[in-house]
Design an enzyme around this catalytic site. Structure first.
Site, PDB file in Angstrom:
ATOM      1  N   SER A 413     100.492  62.938  20.457  1.00 36.58           N
ATOM      2  CA  SER A 413     100.826  63.955  19.458  1.00 36.58           C
ATOM      3  C   SER A 413     101.342  65.244  20.104  1.00 36.58           C
ATOM      4  CB  SER A 413      99.615  64.204  18.562  1.00 36.58           C
ATOM      5  OG  SER A 413      99.966  64.918  17.412  1.00 36.58           O
ATOM      6  N   LYS A 438     102.713  58.724  19.515  1.00 39.81           N
ATOM      7  CA  LYS A 438     102.541  59.206  18.137  1.00 39.81           C
ATOM      8  C   LYS A 438     103.640  60.233  17.873  1.00 39.81           C
ATOM      9  CE  LYS A 438      99.247  61.354  14.951  1.00 39.81           C
ATOM     10  NZ  LYS A 438     100.043  62.538  14.629  1.00 39.81           N
TER      11      LYS A 438
END
Length: 512
Positions: A413, A438
């Site tokens: 992320s 991600k």
């Protein structure tokens, strides 16, 4: 109590205007295209129907319409027939004359051809009206008086996704129609039933990161991004078993100083059971809720200086371990850099291994600390690039010192945004293994009853326009398999040239 094991696994990449509340009808579109009913040819009137050639007139003569049916006579029975459909009548009445003229075009031989007889046109219009009448009667939404408090909460969740979700195809379905079907068919008599209906709605998006948050989960999530976390100090995700199917819950990060780390739980462990309940089919958010224990204060940064005997330019290396992106992250990194500079550190190692992300803005701010120019990330939706974040030098404090970034499968992320920005801008050399992958960004939306939604609002691309979703950031160089994750052992590996984990400090920062 959590039961853990340490199998070898490969981490998976999983872990608008508001609609009216009043009743309405929706009419399906009905079109009549190129349907015409020719009459026997009337006497030739080619001269009357051709373009006027005189200087006084340059438009088509209407004399040819004299032999056709009267427009006013044609619309009179239609007006009576359509008296119940006032809005449609306005359209038909206003455009009928123009349509009739346009479709009474001349044939190549100059003979006029009538578009349709009055009776034929009436039959077509009557058929259209009947179809629209049946369609409108079969698609009536609940009236505002029929909407309960539970219905309104469901609509609130639906609207949040409708406005914010990044994929406007909504996984290839009609989002409006789903709303109408759910209001008619899903039970919403209690709060639990409404929560179940919202979860079912979100599941149709096939996006594990867009999820419903009960009030307790929303409160816990918000407290975690503010620097405190109620739990055992673990970041968890889905593992990937040898046969390719998920099994258990994987530990991505163990918070330094937290209960889990003190109990010996390490990144890469697999949680098999929590309080004697198997995690084999347990959702990671349910698992996280069951792991709530005590408040853990999160200091996201650990740092130290590593002095390497015998080396010149890199004799003092500043090691910074960033564990999460909470509201303290950017300021904590700045403080660590200043402290290390006070000790004459001339180069830095930023360790993002097992950092599962956090607040997107903090990732952007930390990138600006190390970069004085260049694109940090592209924010995209289903239509392409929607926004661009760039460094402008205003927040830069360390743009020139040599920099190494360490990543692994637990880097996810916001960590991947930071690593990708530093790599693509040639600001740092990235060591390790491909990151988690991600490539989507979520925003949290609170609902009126204290619950909330985490909604995927965008995907992102690195400055080189790489979509890392389910792929990850690819490092420049690998790390030795036995390379440690803590700062003390890191310094030892740099100092001991005979160790299996050794990295040549003199070549550590080389970009070629």
């Amino acid at each position: 109590m959590a039961t853990c094991s340490r199998p070898l696994f490969v981490s998976d990449s999983a872990a608008s205007a508001s609609p009216s509340r009043a009743s309405f009808r929706r009419l399906r579109t009905v079109a009549v295209v190129s349907i015409w009913e020719p009459l026997p040819h009337p006497p030739l009137r080619a001269a009357a129907c051709r373009f006027a050639r005189t200087k006084q007139c340059s438009r088509r003569s209407t004399e040819c319409l004299a032999s056709g049916p009267s427009v006013s006579r044609l619309t009179r029975p239609i007006r009576r027939m359509l008296s119940r459909y006032s809005s449609l009548m306005v359209t038909l009445h206003g455009n009928l004359s123009r349509c009739y003229k346009a479709m009474s075009a001349l044939r190549p031989d100059g003979v006029s051809r009538h578009f349709m007889s009055a009776g034929g046109f009436e039959r077509v219009v009557l058929g259209v009206v009947l179809v629209m009448s049946i369609s409108g009667a079969s698609y009536t939404a609940p009236s505002s008086s029929a909407l309960t408090e539970e219905n309104l909460l469901f609509l609130e969740a639906w609207r949040a996704v409708d406005r914010a979700y990044y994929d406007k195809s909504f996984n290839g379905q009609s989002w409006f129609r789903y709303r109408e079907n759910a209001l008619r068919n899903e039970p919403m008599n209690t709060r639990e039933e409404t929560y179940a209906a919202i979860k079912k709605m979100l599941s149709t998006l096939d996006d594990p990161f867009t999820r419903f948050l009960e009030p307790e989960k929303l409160k816990s999530l918000r407290s975690g991004t503010q620097g405190a976390l109620t739990g055992v100090g673990l970041s968890i995700g889905y593992p990937m078993a040898i046969n390719g199917s998920p099994s258990g819950v994987a530990v991505m990060t163990a918070t330094p100083g937290g209960p889990a780390e003190k109990a010996g739980i390490l990144p890469g462990d697999t949680i098999l059971a929590i309080d004697n309940r198997s995690t084999e089919d347990m959702d990671i958010y349910d698992a996280a809720e069951r792991l709530q224990r005590q408040t853990v204060n999160l200091n996201p940064v650990r740092s130290r200086m590593c002095e390497i005997p015998g080396s010149k330019d890199s004799s003092k290396i500043g090691y910074i371990k960033l564990t999460t992106f909470n509201q303290n992250a950017a300021e904590s990194v700045k403080e660590a850099i200043k402290t290390l500079r006070d000790n004459n550190v001339k180069s830095f190692v930023l360790d993002l291994r097992n950092n599962s992300g956090g607040l997107f803005p903090e990732g952007i701010q930390i990138a600006k600390i190390w970069m004085d120019k260049g694109v940090i990330v592209y924010i995209c939706d289903s239509q392409g690039v929607r926004d661009i974040y760039e460094a402008d030098g205003a927040d830069t404090i360390a743009a020139s010192e040599p920099l190494v970034v360490l990543v692994n499968k637990g880097t996810a992320s916001a960590s991947e945004i930071l690593a990708g920005a530093l790599k693509d801008n040639k600001r740092a050399v990235v060591y390790g293994e491909p990151t988690y992958g991600k490539g989507k960004i979520q925003s949290v939306f609170g609902l009126s009853d204290g619950s909330g939604l985490a909604v995927t609002v965008a995907r992102y691309e690195t400055p080189a326009h790489t979509d890392i979703d389910k792929v990850g950031v690819i490092p420049d160089r690998p790390l030795p398999a036995s390379f440690p994750t803590d700062e003390d052992a890191f310094c030892s590996c740099l100092r001991d040239s005979t160790a299996a984990c050794n990295l040549n400090a003199a070549q550590l920062f080389a970009k070629s």
